[in-house]
Structures are given as structure tokens and as C-alpha cells.
Design a protein around this motif. Sequence first.
Motif, PDB file in Angstrom:
ATOM      1  N   GLU A 208       0.835  -1.106   0.032  1.00  0.00           N
ATOM      2  CA  GLU A 208       0.045  -0.094   0.149  1.00  0.00           C
ATOM      3  C   GLU A 208       0.828   1.225  -0.006  1.00  0.00           C
ATOM      4  O   GLU A 208       0.454   2.229  -0.742  1.00  0.00           O
ATOM      5  CB  GLU A 208      -0.910  -0.045   1.191  1.00  0.00           C
ATOM      6  N   TYR A 209       1.891   1.127   0.801  1.00  0.00           N
ATOM      7  CA  TYR A 209       2.637   2.348   0.938  1.00  0.00           C
ATOM      8  C   TYR A 209       3.539   2.774  -0.560  1.00  0.00           C
ATOM      9  O   TYR A 209       3.328   4.079  -0.856  1.00  0.00           O
ATOM     10  CB  TYR A 209       4.050   2.123   1.789  1.00  0.00           C
ATOM     11  N   ARG A 210       3.949   1.772  -1.133  1.00  0.00           N
ATOM     12  CA  ARG A 210       4.181   2.060  -2.825  1.00  0.00           C
ATOM     13  C   ARG A 210       3.190   2.005  -3.719  1.00  0.00           C
ATOM     14  O   ARG A 210       3.533   2.284  -4.944  1.00  0.00           O
ATOM     15  CB  ARG A 210       5.384   1.219  -2.932  1.00  0.00           C
ATOM     16  N   HIS A 211       2.043   2.064  -3.234  1.00  0.00           N
ATOM     17  CA  HIS A 211       0.758   1.799  -4.384  1.00  0.00           C
ATOM     18  C   HIS A 211       1.061   0.944  -5.429  1.00  0.00           C
ATOM     19  O   HIS A 211       0.902   1.043  -6.463  1.00  0.00           O
ATOM     20  CB  HIS A 211       0.817   3.322  -5.031  1.00  0.00           C
ATOM     21  N   MET A 212       1.328  -0.339  -4.852  1.00  0.00           N
ATOM     22  CA  MET A 212       1.443  -1.462  -5.573  1.00  0.00           C
ATOM     23  C   MET A 212       0.309  -2.269  -5.748  1.00  0.00           C
ATOM     24  O   MET A 212      -0.434  -2.332  -5.026  1.00  0.00           O
ATOM     25  CB  MET A 212       2.646  -2.312  -5.135  1.00  0.00           C
ATOM     26  N   PRO A 213       0.174  -3.280  -6.873  1.00  0.00           N
ATOM     27  CA  PRO A 213      -1.270  -3.958  -6.919  1.00  0.00           C
ATOM     28  C   PRO A 213      -0.796  -4.833  -5.927  1.00  0.00           C
ATOM     29  O   PRO A 213       0.116  -5.841  -5.699  1.00  0.00           O
ATOM     30  CB  PRO A 213      -1.066  -4.414  -8.264  1.00  0.00           C
ATOM     31  N   LEU A 214      -2.157  -5.879  -5.365  1.00  0.00           N
ATOM     32  CA  LEU A 214      -2.389  -6.968  -4.939  1.00  0.00           C
ATOM     33  C   LEU A 214      -2.492  -7.947  -5.798  1.00  0.00           C
ATOM     34  O   LEU A 214      -3.156  -7.677  -6.918  1.00  0.00           O
ATOM     35  CB  LEU A 214      -3.532  -7.141  -3.889  1.00  0.00           C
ATOM     36  N   ARG A 215      -1.911  -9.213  -5.798  1.00  0.00           N
ATOM     37  CA  ARG A 215      -2.209 -10.346  -6.899  1.00  0.00           C
ATOM     38  C   ARG A 215      -3.248 -10.782  -6.846  1.00  0.00           C
ATOM     39  O   ARG A 215      -3.820 -11.046  -8.026  1.00  0.00           O
ATOM     40  CB  ARG A 215      -0.915 -11.086  -6.732  1.00  0.00           C
ATOM     41  N   TYR A 216      -4.010 -11.118  -5.836  1.00  0.00           N
ATOM     42  CA  TYR A 216      -5.357 -11.734  -5.853  1.00  0.00           C
ATOM     43  C   TYR A 216      -6.188 -11.167  -4.838  1.00  0.00           C
ATOM     44  O   TYR A 216      -6.624 -11.779  -3.571  1.00  0.00           O
ATOM     45  CB  TYR A 216      -5.142 -13.222  -5.518  1.00  0.00           C
ATOM     46  N   PRO A 217      -6.831  -9.998  -5.118  1.00  0.00           N
ATOM     47  CA  PRO A 217      -7.324  -9.263  -3.817  1.00  0.00           C
ATOM     48  C   PRO A 217      -8.610 -10.078  -3.691  1.00  0.00           C
ATOM     49  O   PRO A 217      -9.219 -10.043  -2.533  1.00  0.00           O
ATOM     50  CB  PRO A 217      -7.694  -7.713  -4.408  1.00  0.00           C
ATOM     51  N   ALA A 218      -9.523 -10.485  -4.444  1.00  0.00           N
ATOM     52  CA  ALA A 218     -10.604 -11.234  -4.549  1.00  0.00           C
ATOM     53  C   ALA A 218     -10.511 -12.262  -3.396  1.00  0.00           C
ATOM     54  O   ALA A 218     -11.508 -12.582  -2.527  1.00  0.00           O
ATOM     55  CB  ALA A 218     -11.446 -11.539  -5.804  1.00  0.00           C
ATOM     56  N   ARG A 219      -9.351 -13.142  -3.536  1.00  0.00           N
ATOM     57  CA  ARG A 219      -9.273 -14.451  -2.815  1.00  0.00           C
ATOM     58  C   ARG A 219      -8.812 -13.886  -1.497  1.00  0.00           C
ATOM     59  O   ARG A 219      -9.388 -14.594  -0.573  1.00  0.00           O
ATOM     60  CB  ARG A 219      -8.022 -15.063  -3.548  1.00  0.00           C
ATOM     61  N   LEU A 220      -8.127 -12.779  -1.360  1.00  0.00           N
ATOM     62  CA  LEU A 220      -8.081 -12.437   0.039  1.00  0.00           C
ATOM     63  C   LEU A 220      -9.306 -11.887   0.872  1.00  0.00           C
ATOM     64  O   LEU A 220      -9.337 -12.205   2.158  1.00  0.00           O
ATOM     65  CB  LEU A 220      -7.091 -11.240  -0.058  1.00  0.00           C
ATOM     66  N   ARG A 254      -8.483  -2.722   2.245  1.00  0.00           N
ATOM     67  CA  ARG A 254      -7.354  -2.540   1.156  1.00  0.00           C
ATOM     68  C   ARG A 254      -7.543  -3.408   0.101  1.00  0.00           C
ATOM     69  O   ARG A 254      -7.263  -2.974  -1.143  1.00  0.00           O
ATOM     70  CB  ARG A 254      -5.894  -2.443   1.673  1.00  0.00           C
ATOM     71  N   ALA A 255      -8.025  -4.510   0.275  1.00  0.00           N
ATOM     72  CA  ALA A 255      -8.449  -5.444  -0.881  1.00  0.00           C
ATOM     73  C   ALA A 255      -9.729  -4.674  -1.691  1.00  0.00           C
ATOM     74  O   ALA A 255      -9.683  -4.634  -3.022  1.00  0.00           O
ATOM     75  CB  ALA A 255      -8.805  -6.836  -0.233  1.00  0.00           C
ATOM     76  N   LEU A 256     -10.558  -4.276  -0.916  1.00  0.00           N
ATOM     77  CA  LEU A 256     -11.572  -3.632  -1.534  1.00  0.00           C
ATOM     78  C   LEU A 256     -11.454  -2.361  -2.467  1.00  0.00           C
ATOM     79  O   LEU A 256     -12.149  -1.923  -3.288  1.00  0.00           O
ATOM     80  CB  LEU A 256     -12.623  -3.282  -0.547  1.00  0.00           C
ATOM     81  N   ARG A 257     -10.105  -1.715  -2.236  1.00  0.00           N
ATOM     82  CA  ARG A 257      -9.862  -0.857  -3.072  1.00  0.00           C
ATOM     83  C   ARG A 257      -9.253  -1.145  -4.412  1.00  0.00           C
ATOM     84  O   ARG A 257      -9.277  -0.314  -5.197  1.00  0.00           O
ATOM     85  CB  ARG A 257      -8.608  -0.042  -2.414  1.00  0.00           C
ATOM     86  N   GLN A 258      -9.010  -2.714  -4.407  1.00  0.00           N
ATOM     87  CA  GLN A 258      -8.770  -3.064  -5.725  1.00  0.00           C
ATOM     88  C   GLN A 258      -9.448  -3.969  -6.519  1.00  0.00           C
ATOM     89  O   GLN A 258      -9.218  -4.523  -7.636  1.00  0.00           O
ATOM     90  CB  GLN A 258      -7.219  -3.769  -5.527  1.00  0.00           C
ATOM     91  N   THR A 259     -10.928  -4.201  -5.999  1.00  0.00           N
ATOM     92  CA  THR A 259     -11.614  -4.926  -6.553  1.00  0.00           C
ATOM     93  C   THR A 259     -12.897  -4.879  -5.987  1.00  0.00           C
ATOM     94  O   THR A 259     -13.134  -4.150  -4.807  1.00  0.00           O
ATOM     95  CB  THR A 259     -11.605  -6.497  -6.164  1.00  0.00           C
ATOM     96  N   THR A 260     -14.264  -5.052  -6.761  1.00  0.00           N
ATOM     97  CA  THR A 260     -15.510  -4.704  -6.069  1.00  0.00           C
ATOM     98  C   THR A 260     -16.175  -5.706  -5.712  1.00  0.00           C
ATOM     99  O   THR A 260     -17.237  -6.051  -5.395  1.00  0.00           O
ATOM    100  CB  THR A 260     -16.458  -4.015  -7.232  1.00  0.00           C
TER     101      THR A 260
END
Length: 331
Positions: A208-220, A254-260
Motif C-alpha cells: 500500500e505504501y508504494r501503491h503496488m497491486p495486490l495479486r489476488y485481492p478477491a481471494r484475500l 485495502r483489498a476492496l480498493r482493488q476490486t468490487t
Amino acid sequence: MIDFREFTDKAEKAVKAHYLQYGAFSRILAEDGGMAAKTEINAYGCTAAVNILYMTGGLPKSYSGRLKYIKAIQSLQNPDTGLFAEEKNEPFHTTGMCAAALDMLDSHPLYPLTAMLELKNPDKLNEYMERETIENKPLTASLHIGGLYAAFENSGEADDEFRKTFFKWLWNNTDEDTGLAGLGLVNYRDNLPAEYICGNANYMFSIEYRHMPLRYPARLIDTCIQFYNSLDEGNNFGKKFSFEEFYWIYGINRALRQTTYRRKDCMGMLRKFAHRYAEYLLSADFEKDGAEDLYMLSGTICALAELQAALPGMILTEKPLKLVVNSHPFI
């Protein structure tokens, strides 16, 4: 809306109760059995005090007002190794935490991080992270690895090659079934799901600090929902001062910020949890329910800060809480 203004006032008073002198703090006010208050300076007490005051808006505004806190934390650094030490905790974790707190105070460690510097080499860094996740439980490994990242990032040692190696390792070591990073050799499905969720958060701070993507946000999200729904009736989740609740909230939000994905489910669950959490915290005794440990109290304030951001209009505080890991990737 749930009113936490009195609670955050109590938190600031708890910080004052742990104050020793010359900017130094103890971690534990009193121990079980009615033992006398602790009197020695403690890295976790000093950094927790800074973190809590930062989040509630209680830090001095001027550099001169913060200088005593800076000097107290800097005094804990070993000039030969560059590491910050605390008797019961691993030095990379302690060093990352102290470097982050110093950066928050617009300062830095006095000495180079000598004992860590060889890990700027990509091969050595990869070897270190592999070894940590194999030899340690997931939370322990993540605290060591996350501490290393925070120490480098907050002391100016992190460069492009270090970051590239670090985030490539995280990407390659994220499980496609659970969305969790740094799994190592322990099977999530059979062992310690809370350990993995907590450990994953320490990697997410850097992501999050470096604004990088999560690989599997839905699975998280699936994993965090599954964890909460599987808690037995007598569990103490949300009924204690700790970091566990914060790590879980952070993972979902934070996962919700990368997927709906499953957003409605997540928001309903967070609202339900917020009421459970408030029921405990607003009636807690700050002298004996766990808040006497300033480090654990800081974890609870982190949880409230993340809940406040996740649930607009639901958590009322005098000032909006500022989550420390938004600007400093470790706690």
C-alpha cells in the motif's frame, strides 16, 4: 454513529501514564498480580506513544516539541550494528518500528543500519526472505521481513533494485487460493488462519505504501470473510486490545480498493463487527483489560482508524484518526 471521543481521550491519558522522562516511555504500566509500574525505557513503549499521538492528533506541532521523543528513540540504537534492540523482540522488527517512528517525527536513525546492509544485494535478500518464511511462523516471518523493508524505506536505504527484488518476491509468493503472501511451508488450511491473515497485513503495509497491486485481492477477501464466519461463539476477536483486529480490517478494506468483489458482504460484516468492537472497547477498563500495554493499545487505535476510513460516518472522534501505516509502512 458510534462516539469514540471519550475512548481516544483515555488513550491519550494512557500515553501520559506511561511517560518516564526526557521523552522516554515504558511499554507496560503494570503487570498481572499487581506488580509495580515499569520504569525502564522501552522501544515498543516509545514508538507506541508516538504512533498513538500521531493518530489522535496529539503530537507536538513544532520540531523542538518533538525533539525529546526523537532523542529517546535514537538512544536505543546500537552504533556498531545500527540495530535497535528490545529484550523480548527480534531486532529487525524493532529497528523497522523505530525507523518508522523517527521518520514520523521528521528524523532518522543516528547510525547506518550496518547489520542489515548486505540484504540490499538481491540474491541475499531473496535468500533471507525464503529462509524466514520456511523457518518461522507466518506472523513472525512477516514481522522480520516487514521490519527490514520499513527500516530501509524510512532511513533512506531503499533503492530501486531493493524495491524491485522485494515486490517481485511478494508477487511470486502470494497464494492464488487464499490471496495471502509469504505462506512458506505451513499449510494455511490446517494451521493458524489468524496467523496468516496477520502476517499478510505486514506485507500489505509495504504494498500500500508504494501503491503496488495486490495479486489476488478477491481471494484475500474470501479468506478474511471465511475467517470471521468460522469464529466460534466463545472467541475473543473484537474483545481485546491487540493488533489482530486491525490486521483483519486492513486486509478487507485495502483489498476492496482493488476490486468490487463481494463489497456488500464486506461492508455488512465490517458494520456488524464495529458494533461488537464498540461494545467491548467503550466499556473496557484501561488499567486491567490490556490497554496498560501501550503497544497493544496502539494496535487498537490502528483498528479504529482503519474502521473509520472503511465505514464513512460511523466512527466519531474529535479529529479524524490518521493511520500511521498510510505514511510509514510498519507498526
